[in-house]
Design an enzyme around this catalytic site. Structure first.
Site, PDB file in Angstrom:
ATOM      1  N   HIS A 169      44.306  49.638  31.631  1.00 32.10           N
ATOM      2  CA  HIS A 169      44.465  49.725  30.179  1.00 32.10           C
ATOM      3  C   HIS A 169      44.472  51.200  29.770  1.00 32.10           C
ATOM      4  CE1 HIS A 169      43.505  49.507  25.883  1.00 32.10           C
ATOM      5  NE2 HIS A 169      44.026  48.291  25.929  1.00 32.10           N
ATOM      6  N   GLU A 171      43.282  52.862  27.353  1.00 34.10           N
ATOM      7  CA  GLU A 171      41.995  53.421  26.935  1.00 34.10           C
ATOM      8  C   GLU A 171      41.107  53.698  28.141  1.00 34.10           C
ATOM      9  OE1 GLU A 171      37.937  52.273  24.554  1.00 34.10           O
ATOM     10  OE2 GLU A 171      39.793  51.288  23.906  1.00 34.10           O
ATOM     11  N   SER A 313      45.647  45.648  15.689  1.00 31.62           N
ATOM     12  CA  SER A 313      46.935  46.343  15.591  1.00 31.62           C
ATOM     13  C   SER A 313      47.992  45.516  14.866  1.00 31.62           C
ATOM     14  CB  SER A 313      47.463  46.695  16.990  1.00 31.62           C
ATOM     15  OG  SER A 313      46.533  47.478  17.700  1.00 31.62           O
TER      16      SER A 313
END
Length: 359
Positions: A169, A171, A313
């Protein structure tokens, strides 16, 4: 010197849409727009429970504003490394305005601005941008940056880091990239804890990805603390307020509904966690949908109460799409269930608040 080029279109495409509906994607409304005479005489009753908070969090809102303001300041094209946030609708809209999305920094020319996504990037990325004399804007969510600073602080104190997160991912990649290789060990499950090989069990600290399931993370933390009693814990919870609030909102409606729809992208960690939270709370049918056209109506047969949540999001216009789709098929009652009000706002970087240099 960066000179401003005209942006293709800095106006939101849904700005003129009635009641927030996106008229650039009409297919969702063809059924709803049929003449009253062509609809069924009676439609089955159904209640939609709208979980709140839902949709954009402060970090996502800030990241989108950063791209919009960069286009206003420097004109198109503005380059963005990775999707600014994980939502196709948002990315497509910004692309139509003049943003160019790339996966690696070397895909962006040195004479145009580049923006780093809300998920954060390894330290090597801004260092490379500086080496190439590029103008860059960091849209990393401030709550992700907090985790980065926390990792650096522990590293300076000689602690090895354990990160709870999902491999690959953005992040997780960005956070692990704040420290030298080998200084951050990744665990994804409780089972991973047993296989950890650490340098010194007395000199450890843990951090987490900000978009994880609260319940799953608690189990991993418990396993870490059982195996490494001396492990240092975060000063403040790393899982962000928006993740916590959206999961809490899903739990609040779970007992009232026959099925749950989570509006979000398939690569959105926080959206996928909402589906998992719903299932764990007893929702036998829990779907992740990007838009109304993705809804599996067959799976909803017989349902009289459906919950709607949205990842951090997902714009509200997509929620409006889903409501319109239900109203086209059911005699729909909409009930909002709000568990907490969010008032968090983050400022955009100073470089975007300063006027552009004139040629």
């Amino acid at each position: 010197m960066l000179r401003r080029r005209p942006a293709r279109n800095v106006r939101h495409p849904e700005a003129d849409a009635p009641a927030g509906l996106d008229l650039s994607h009409r297919s969702e409304y063809l059924w709803a727009a049929q003449d009253e005479e062509s609809r069924p005489m009676t439609m089955p009753p159904l209640t939609l429970y709208l979980a709140a908070p839902r949709g954009f969090c402060a970090g996502v809102d800030r990241a989108i504003k950063i791209v919009e303001m960069a286009l206003e300041k420097w004109g198109a094209p503005v380059y963005v490394r990775h999707e600014i946030v994980h939502n196709k609708f948002v990315v497509d809209r910004l692309r139509d305005m003049g943003a160019v999305f790339v996966e690696e920094l070397d895909e962006a020319p040195t004479d145009r601005p580049v923006i780093f996504s809300a998920h954060g990037v390894p330290k090597a990325i801004p260092a490379e941008a500086e080496r190439r004399n590029m103008v860059y804007v960091d849209a990393t969510c401030p709550l992700v940056s907090k985790v980065h600073l926390e990792a650096e602080r522990h590293h300076e104190n000689g602690l090895q880091m354990i990160m709870i997160g999902h491999a690959g991912h953005p992040e997780t990649v960005g956070t692990m990239g704040q420290l030298p290789e080998g200084e951050v060990l990744l665990v994804e499950t409780v089972e991973d804890v047993a296989g950890l090989e650490v340098r010194d069990p007395e000199r450890l600290a843990y951090i987490t990805q900000t978009t994880l399931s609260i319940d799953d993370t608690a189990a991993i933390v418990a396993a870490l603390r059982e195996r490494f009693p001396a492990i240092a814990i975060p000063r403040k919870e790393d899982i962000c307020y928006a993740t916590t609030n959206r999961q809490g909102a899903v739990k609040a409606i779970a007992g009232r509904i026959d099925a749950l729809l989570v509006i979000g992208a398939p690569n959105s960690s926080n959206s996928k966690r909402l589906v998992e939270v719903g299932r764990a709370a007893g929702c036998r049918v829990a779907q992740l949908v990007q838009r109304a056209t993705d809804i599996d109506w067959e799976a909803l047969q017989g349902a009289t109460a459906v919950g709607v949540a949205a990842g951090a999001s997902a714009p509200e216009v997509l929620v409006d799409e889903v409501i319109a789709a239900f109203r086209a098929r059911f005699d729909t009652t909409v009930e909002a269930v709000e568990t907490v009000k969010e008032r968090v706002e983050f400022k955009v970087p100073r470089i975007l608040r300063e006027p552009a240099e004139t040629p």
